[in-house]
Every structure is written in C-alpha cells, then in structure tokens.
Design an enzyme around this catalytic site. Structure first.
Site, short mmCIF file in Angstrom:
data_model
loop_
_atom_site.label_atom_id
_atom_site.label_comp_id
_atom_site.label_asym_id
_atom_site.label_seq_id
_atom_site.Cartn_x
_atom_site.Cartn_y
_atom_site.Cartn_z
CB SER A 1 -8.15 0.49 5.86
OG SER A 1 -8.85 1.71 6.03
CE LYS B 1 -3.88 1.86 2.76
NZ LYS B 1 -4.75 1.56 3.93
CB SER C 1 -7.87 3.38 3.09
OG SER C 1 -7.00 2.78 4.05
#
Length: 455
Positions: A182, A83, A158
């Site tokens: 997330s 990420k 996210s």
C-alpha cells in the site's frame, strides 16, 4: 526571503536546507501549501480533511526556531500529509470508511508525535482505500484520488491520497502504511519513491489496523534522501549515511518466476531497461528460476491477509455492511472461509519460508522485481465487472505482498517509463543499507535510454 510556486515540487530535504539557509520561512512555506490545497481542483479527492490551525501553529514555532538558530533537524518546518489511519488528536481519523465516521482520537499516533517532535508540519489527512484493504485506490464510498498517469485511472492504494498529495504538489512528503503493497504501488503508479519498512521497525501505536501482524508504516517521497530522513524522523533516530554509494560490484538477484509473469508491456520494458542500466553501472545481476519462497507466499496470501483482517473488523463491518463498497466487503468476508487450523499452519509455513529466503539470498545485496505487474487500471474497467476489479487488485499487489509475508524491507524507485516502479528488496531491519543502494540507483534507472544512431 524568496517565495515561489516551485516550492511545491521541491524535495522535503531541499526545502529543509532552504529553511536552514534562511531563504524560506516555514510560515510562508505552509501558507503556500495550504493555498495550493485550497485552489487545487482535485484537493477534495486527495485530502479527507486539512489541519490548517495546527499547520500554521507548527510552522510558526518552526519559524521562531529557525530565526533563533535552534532548528531541531533538517526537516524542521517542512509540511507533510498523513494517511487517514494515523491518529491525530482532535482531528477525525476514519480509515476511508463510513463505519468509522466521526472517529476523533484524543492523542496523536506515536509516529505523528515523533514527526512533531522533529518539527514537521501536519497539513492534514489524505484519502485511502476503505480500511486500507485494496491496492487499487478506488474508493466510491469516500473519494478516489487522481493519478498522474491519467484522469481516468486509479492512483494505487491503499495510500492513494498520500501519493497524490506529493505527486500533485500538495505536500512535500506523505506518510502511508503498507500491509501488502500500500506504499509501494501508489508510489510506483505516481512516479515517487516509496519505502516499505520491516514490520516492527516503526511503531503502530495509534494506527488504525488492518492486519496487525503485517501492517507497516512508510513514507512516500520525491527522493531516496527524503525517504531516509523521513524514516529517521518517524523512528526518532538518525538518518542513514547515504554518501559515497556505488553500484559497482553489487550483486542483485532477479527471481524469474511468478514476479515476472503476466507483466503488461510497459512494466516489462521498464524492468528490462532498469536491469541493463544497473549492469552498465557495474552491478552484477543473477537470474534464478529457483526461488520457491515467492510462489509459496502467493498460495498463503488470501488466507493470512483476509482471515486476520476479518477477525479484526467483523463486529464493526457486520453492524452496517451496506455502508461498505461491495468489493472491499467481499474481500473481508472471504476471511471467514478459513479455519483456525489453516491460519496457524499458514503462519508456520511462512516462518519456514522466511528462513529459507534469508539463506537463499544471503550472497546478494538486494533482490530486484517490478513493483507492480500492471499500469494503473481505468476506473470504468473496475466499475463494470467485479471479476476485473479482483483480477487487477491481485495483479497490482502480487509482487509486493510476498515481500510483506517474507518480513522484508523494500524500496520502489521511479523508472524512465511512467508509472512503472523498480522494487529493491532488502533484509529485515536493514533499511539503511537498502537506502544506500537506492540512492546509488535512483538517478540511473530514471535515465532515458540513448536513441540508437541511424545509418
């Protein structure tokens, strides 16, 4: 050695076993993934940037170790994604926002270093919600990754690109972060396994923060075994022993309150079916309407998340607020409406709720709930009305964020219903036990129901 496109759908553990057996060469493997990224029509919406030179260099080193019988571990030579909030030396880390454009760290994050030390190969950085502050994965500022549920849907956030990179065969596993859901929401919406670790279990050094008191690091994978092995890699430890797991006589608690309200039909059906499947496998299910700790966390969430996030990023945000997506900007700014007294009293109340929860659930092996109350929303719905964006975001994260506030670990498993995850909640720092339960449950809850016989 064999070469096949099927590698793109194998679990990370199976790829590692094939490398160890000499049937896959790490260099051929990384080149297969890089080629898939280069040719995939949505790759630019999944990867913010790739690290081809680093990936090939790491794969070459893994290949030499494999030939010499010096492999570091089972996942040595397996390609994964990160990420875009994990620092990677010399490669931009921007946390999905233009406010951090061209932010290039000098060192890897601690968990990235641990993964490198275990021989894993870094494919690059995946897109995410802006500053990791949304459970939907919609990011009109940088990119909105695709969702396996449909081209018109958001992928969950996210860790949106992290989930997409695995679900679309562009990484063997992905590393995301989970502050309020997330890792679990995008994993559930893309039919993956997602592990939310206990806060403090994995290092946050070199991780762009959202809420330092709640941020956690966790893997998104194709199997519980992969999640267990990735946890060990990120921690620099040894994976949990998953052998011999059984659900017989295990006790699970199902809170009947807010976590089961306002469910869309598909998540409700998937959860009910999963409960029946677990019972058929010998598990003992207890339903309880008296779990006030969950409701108590719902009342505190807006204050504790938004206040800390805005305190962290206010100077950066207010220097150029026009560069941000309006919904994320307003969510940050809502943190200014809470006083220091409210914030401190909120955390004092959370401390009491945590103690009460541990006492209430002491006799159970895990707590069960739908990972998300809703299916992935359509992008056009989120674009049209701010109220719909806010409503969908709150429903997406409602069940997961309570677990963050209670300081617990959790695991989401795919079910027989598409994009509907089953969340198993464990006790703090008890990931190994939770993973053993998860490996016993994963094949059971994915089974399709047997059609009833017609007369």
């Amino acid at each position: 050695m064999q070469e096949t496109s099927d590698w793109l759908t194998w679990t990370a553990s199976d790829l590692g076993r094939a490398i160890g057996a000499g049937t896959i060469d790490p260099v051929a493997l990384v080149n297969r993934f890089l080629k898939a990224i280069e040719t995939h029509p949505d790759a630019a919406r999944i990867y913010a940037r790739t690290s081809k030179n680093r990936a090939r260099s790491e794969a070459e080193a893994a290949s030499i170790r494999a030939r010499n019988g010096q492999r570091i571990g089972l996942l040595d030579g397996v390609p994964i994604s990160w990420k875009d909030l994990f620092d990677t030396a010399g490669l931009a880390t921007e946390s999905g926002t233009r406010l951090l454009k061209n932010r290039i760290p000098a060192r890897d994050a601690a968990v990235v270093r641990n993964a490198g030390a275990a021989g894993l190969v870094c494919l690059g950085k995946t897109h995410q919600s802006e500053f990791a502050f949304s459970g939907l994965g919609y990011n009109p500022i940088t990119a909105t990754p695709p969702c396996t549920f449909g081209a018109d849907r958001v992928p969950g956030g996210s860790s949106s690109g992290a989930a997409a990179s695995v679900a679309f065969g562009l990484a063997a596993a992905a590393i995301g972060s989970d502050t309020g859901g997330s890792v679990r929401v995008p994993a559930a919406w893309n039919d993956l396994v997602g592990l939310k670790t206990t806060h403090g279990r994995l290092s946050l050094k070199g991780v762009v923060p959202l809420c330092r008191s709640l941020d956690t690091v966790g893997p998104l994978t194709r199997s519980v075994e992969d999640a267990a092995r990735m946890l060990a890699v990120l921690e620099g430890g040894h994976p949990a022993d998953l052998a011999g797991g059984s659900l017989r006589e295990m006790r699970f608690l199902v809170p009947d309150g807010v976590m089961l309200t306002d469910l869309e039909p598909e998540p409700a059906r998937a959860f009910e079916r999963s409960i029946r499947q677990l019972e058929a496998a010998g598990a003992r299910i207890t339903n309880s309407a008296d779990v006030p700790e969950i409701e108590g966390c719902q009342d505190l969430a807006s204050c504790l998340f938004a206040a800390e996030a805005y305190a962290e990023w206010k100077p950066v945000i207010e220097a150029a607020p026009e560069t941000m997506y309006r919904e994320i900007l307003e969510r940050f700014r809502s943190g200014a409406s809470f006083s220091a007294t409210e914030y401190i009293r909120g955390w004092q109340h959370v401390t009491r709720l945590r103690a009460s929860w541990l006492s209430r659930t002491a006799g159970f092996d895990a707590v069960l709930a739908p990972t998300s109350a809703i299916l992935p929303p359509r992008i056009e719905v989120l674009e049209k009305r701010s109220a719909d964006y806010v409503r969908c975001n709150l429903l997406a994260l409602r069940n997961t964020r309570a677990i963050n506030l209670l300081g617990l670990c959790a695991l989401t498993l795919p079910t027989s219903e598409r994009s509907c995850g089953l969340m198993l909640v464990g006790r703090p720092m008890d990931e190994e036990r939770l993973l053993r339960i998860g490996v016993a449950a994963e094949s059971i809850v994915r089974e399709m129901p047997v059609p009833a016989k017609s007369d």
